[in-house]
Design a protein around this motif. Structure first.
Motif, PDB file in Angstrom:
ATOM      1  N   HIS A 192       0.855  -1.194   0.000  1.00  0.00           N
ATOM      2  CA  HIS A 192       0.000   0.000   0.000  1.00  0.00           C
ATOM      3  C   HIS A 192       0.881   1.231   0.000  1.00  0.00           C
ATOM      4  CE1 HIS A 192       1.199  -0.474   4.184  1.00  0.00           C
ATOM      5  NE2 HIS A 192       0.934   0.820   4.356  1.00  0.00           N
ATOM      6  N   ASP A 194       0.873   5.060   1.930  1.00  0.00           N
ATOM      7  CA  ASP A 194       0.169   5.725   3.025  1.00  0.00           C
ATOM      8  C   ASP A 194      -0.650   6.869   2.445  1.00  0.00           C
ATOM      9  OD1 ASP A 194       1.234   3.905   4.733  1.00  0.00           O
ATOM     10  OD2 ASP A 194       2.705   5.255   5.641  1.00  0.00           O
ATOM     11  N   HIS A 251       4.778   0.049   0.009  1.00  0.00           N
ATOM     12  CA  HIS A 251       5.516  -0.717   1.007  1.00  0.00           C
ATOM     13  C   HIS A 251       4.608  -1.789   1.579  1.00  0.00           C
ATOM     14  CE1 HIS A 251       3.613   2.720   3.015  1.00  0.00           C
ATOM     15  NE2 HIS A 251       3.594   2.034   4.137  1.00  0.00           N
TER      16      HIS A 251
END
Ligand SMILES: O=C(O)CCC(=O)C(=O)O
Ligand SMILES: [Fe+2]
Length: 321
Positions: A192, A194, A251
C-alpha cells in the motif's frame, strides 16, 4: 553518527541514511541546507529514507516498547475500547496484525483520553506521559522534514499554513508471523501507499518492512536496530500537494523470522476540512497539474470503497485529471 551522511550502507539498494541528531540543525544554517539537499534527493529516489534522530532516548524507546507489549497483552475486549470516529484511528485486528491508535498524540490530554479508554476511570499516567513525549519528539522530526521539503521546492511561503493543516496519529502495531514456510505467503501487511502527509516508522528489533523501488523491485528495509533509527516516508496527500513531484512509495510487511514484531508510526494527517491543492508555483508547462484539489476525508472514504481499495493507485483513481 556522521552528520554528513547520505550513506548507502552495504549495497546500492540500501535506503539513504540522513542524520538529524545535531541539536544545532536550524533553518538558515549551511548544515540545514546540506541535510535539506540530502532529504530532497532521497525522497526523489525512494520516497523515503532512514533518519537518525537521537532526541528519542534509548530509555524512552525501551519504555515505549514495554508499554506496547503491555497494551497488546490486554484482553481483546479491553483493546476494543480504543474506538475512534475516524477510520483506522482506533483498535484494529486483522489476520496477522493488530493496532492501537492515539489521535492528536502530541497533545497530553488526548493521550490521556486514550489511556482512559483502555483503563476507564483511572487511565495510566506512566503510559500517557511516555506516549505523549515520544510523539512530541517525533513531531519535531516531521516538522523539520516537511519544512525542508517545502523549502527545497521554493515554496517557503506555504510552510506555516502547511504545518498547521495537519494533526498527528500515533499508531502501535503488533505482527505475528503466518504459520507457513512459504515466504510469499508470509505477507503480514499488504502492499500500500500511506494516504496521509508523512509517516515516521519505527520498528523494535524485528525486520519486516519492504519498499518498492521506482524500477518495481521490492527491497528489504534494514534499519540499524537502534533507538534513534526511523523510516521517514511520503504519503499520498504530500504527493498530491507537491503536484506529484515526490511520490509515495509502495511498502508492505513480510516476516520470515518466527517472531512477534512490534512497530510504531507517527502519521501527520490533514485535518478535517483542509483542502489539499498544489501551489501554483509547482505547476508549469513541464509539470502540468496532476491532481484535482480534494478534502482528505473524501479521499479516505474513497479508499474504503471497493474501487478505491482495489485501484492500482488510490490517489490517481480518485483525483487524476
Ligand atoms: O510496521 C511497519 O513497519 C509498517 C506499517 C505501515 O506501513 C502502516 O501502518 O501504514
Ligand atoms: Fe504504511
Amino acid at each position: 553518527m556522521d552528520s554528513n551522511s547520505l550513506l548507502p550502507r552495504s549495497d546500492s539498494i540500501q535506503l539513504p541514511v540522513i542524520d538529524f541528531s545535531d541539536q544545532t540543525l536550524k533553518p538558515g544554517t549551511s548544515e540545514w541546507d546540506k541535510v535539506k539537499a540530502d532529504v530532497h534527493k532521497a525522497l526523489e529516489d525512494f520516497g523515503c529514507f532512514e533518519a537518525f534522530f537521537d532526541k528519542v532516548s534509548t530509555e524512552l524507546d525501551k519504555s515505549v516498547f514495554k508499554a506496547m507489549e503491555e497494551l497488546f497483552d490486554l484482553p481483546t475486549e479491553t483493546k476494543q475500547r480504543n474506538v475512534s470516529s475516524k477510520p483506522y484511528h482506533g483498535y484494529l485486528s486483522l489476520k496477522f496484525h493488530e493496532s492501537l491508535g492515539i489521535d492528536d498524540a502530541n497533545v497530553a490530554e488526548r493521550v490521556n483520553d486514550f489511556t482512559q479508554q483502555i483503563w476507564p476511570g483511572q487511565g495510566n499516567k506512566r503510559i500517557s506521559e511516555m506516549m505523549h513525549v515520544v510523539s512530541e519528539q517525533l513531531t519535531e522530526l516531521d516538522v523539520m522534514v516537511r519544512r525542508m521539503i517545502l523549502e527545497s521546492f521554493g515554496i517557503e511561503k506555504y510552510i506555516e499554513e502547511h504545518l498547521n493543516s495537519t494533526n498527528y496519529l500515533f499508531r502501535m502495531i503488533k505482527y505475528t508471523t503466518p504459520p507457513t514456510e512459504d515466504v510469499e505467503t508470509k505477507l503480514c501487511l499488504p502492499s500500500h501507499t500511506d494516504k496521509n502527509i508523512m509517516s515516521i516508522l519505527h520498528q523494535y528489533q524485528v525486520d519486516g518492512l519492504e519498499i518498492k523501488t521506482k524500477d518495481e523491485k521490492w527491497i528489504k528495509v534494514k534499519p540499524s536496530h537502534q533507538h534513534y533509527s526511523f523510516i521517514v516516508m511520503i504519503g499520498d496527500s504530500m504527493c498530491a500537494f507537491l503536484n506529484g513531484r515526490l511520490s509515495s512509495p509502495y511498502h508492505r510487511v513480510v516476516m520470515t523470522a518466527n517472531q512477534t514484531r512490534y512497530s510504531s508510526a507517527l502519521f501527520s494527517t490533514p485535518k478535517s476540512g483542509v483542502i489539499i491543492d498544489s501551489p501554483e508555483e509547482l505547476i508549469d508547462e513541464e509539470h502540468p497539474r496532476m491532481f484535482k484539489s480534494f478534502e482528505f476525508n473524501e479521499f479516505r472514504d474513497f479508499y474504503n470503497t471497493e474501487a478505491g481499495f482495489t485501484a492500482q493507485s488510490t490517489l490517481h483513481a480518485f483525483c487524476a485529471l
